[in-house]
Design a protein around this motif. Sequence first.
Motif, PDB file in Angstrom:
ATOM      1  N   GLU A 121       0.832  -1.213   0.000  1.00  0.00           N
ATOM      2  CA  GLU A 121       0.000   0.000   0.000  1.00  0.00           C
ATOM      3  C   GLU A 121       0.859   1.254   0.000  1.00  0.00           C
ATOM      4  OE1 GLU A 121      -3.254  -0.206  -0.349  1.00  0.00           O
ATOM      5  OE2 GLU A 121      -3.224  -2.387  -0.202  1.00  0.00           O
ATOM      6  N   GLU A 122       1.924   1.250   0.810  1.00  0.00           N
ATOM      7  CA  GLU A 122       2.792   2.416   0.924  1.00  0.00           C
ATOM      8  C   GLU A 122       4.168   1.944   1.375  1.00  0.00           C
ATOM      9  OE1 GLU A 122       2.893   6.547   3.467  1.00  0.00           O
ATOM     10  OE2 GLU A 122       0.957   5.707   2.891  1.00  0.00           O
TER      11      GLU A 122
ATOM     12  N   MET B 215       8.170   3.431   2.797  1.00  0.00           N
ATOM     13  CA  MET B 215       8.968   4.573   3.247  1.00  0.00           C
ATOM     14  C   MET B 215      10.354   4.110   3.671  1.00  0.00           C
ATOM     15  SD  MET B 215       7.481   5.681   6.983  1.00  0.00           S
ATOM     16  CE  MET B 215       5.958   6.236   6.285  1.00  0.00           C
TER      17      MET B 215
ATOM     18  N   GLN C 142       6.119  10.131  11.101  1.00  0.00           N
ATOM     19  CA  GLN C 142       6.122   8.894  10.326  1.00  0.00           C
ATOM     20  C   GLN C 142       5.681   7.707  11.186  1.00  0.00           C
ATOM     21  OE1 GLN C 142      10.267   9.174   9.150  1.00  0.00           O
ATOM     22  NE2 GLN C 142       9.659   9.533   7.022  1.00  0.00           N
TER      23      GLN C 142
ATOM     24  N   LYS D 102       1.972   7.780  11.626  1.00  0.00           N
ATOM     25  CA  LYS D 102       1.312   7.365  10.391  1.00  0.00           C
ATOM     26  C   LYS D 102       1.330   5.842  10.279  1.00  0.00           C
ATOM     27  CE  LYS D 102       1.402   8.378   5.454  1.00  0.00           C
ATOM     28  NZ  LYS D 102       2.109   9.106   4.382  1.00  0.00           N
TER      29      LYS D 102
END
Length: 155
Positions: free
Chosen positions: A23-24, A26, A91, A94
């Motif tokens: 999905e994401e 980092m 972060q 999140k």
Amino acid sequence: MAKKTENKTLAENKKARHDYFIEEAMEAGIALVGTEVKSIRSGKANLRDSYADVINGEVFIKNMHVSHYENGNQFNTDPLRVRKLLLHKVQIEKLASFTSQKGFTLVPLSLYLKDTKVKVNLGVVRGKKDYDKRDAMLEKDAKRDMDRQIKERMR
């Protein structure tokens, strides 16, 4: 003169891309001991079956195997020890909000060098069902067949 940044992949979790929808993703730093850095640089790290957890406002990576450094001494650490990931507070919040939802987890996708630092590409993932995996394999096979036919026609 500007620094040239080149990312060199040291370890990759290929199973994660097969088993999960990403999905994401980092970038995160990782707290390592000197002998661990030397071992990772020589390619002795394994991300299979590793995952990350948010515990008390900090993110930790678990089950990441970093073999002992051959030329190390008493400073070698446990290969499966829990390692802290270095992220900003925003972060971490999140990531915590993502993982609080049902079906989401944190999985390290790759380890790489950025300048001289070891970084982790951390992904927020959702598990695939068996039929999703079969569909992905069929699409991959179809693309490979099309590429093969195009290559034959070009000759």
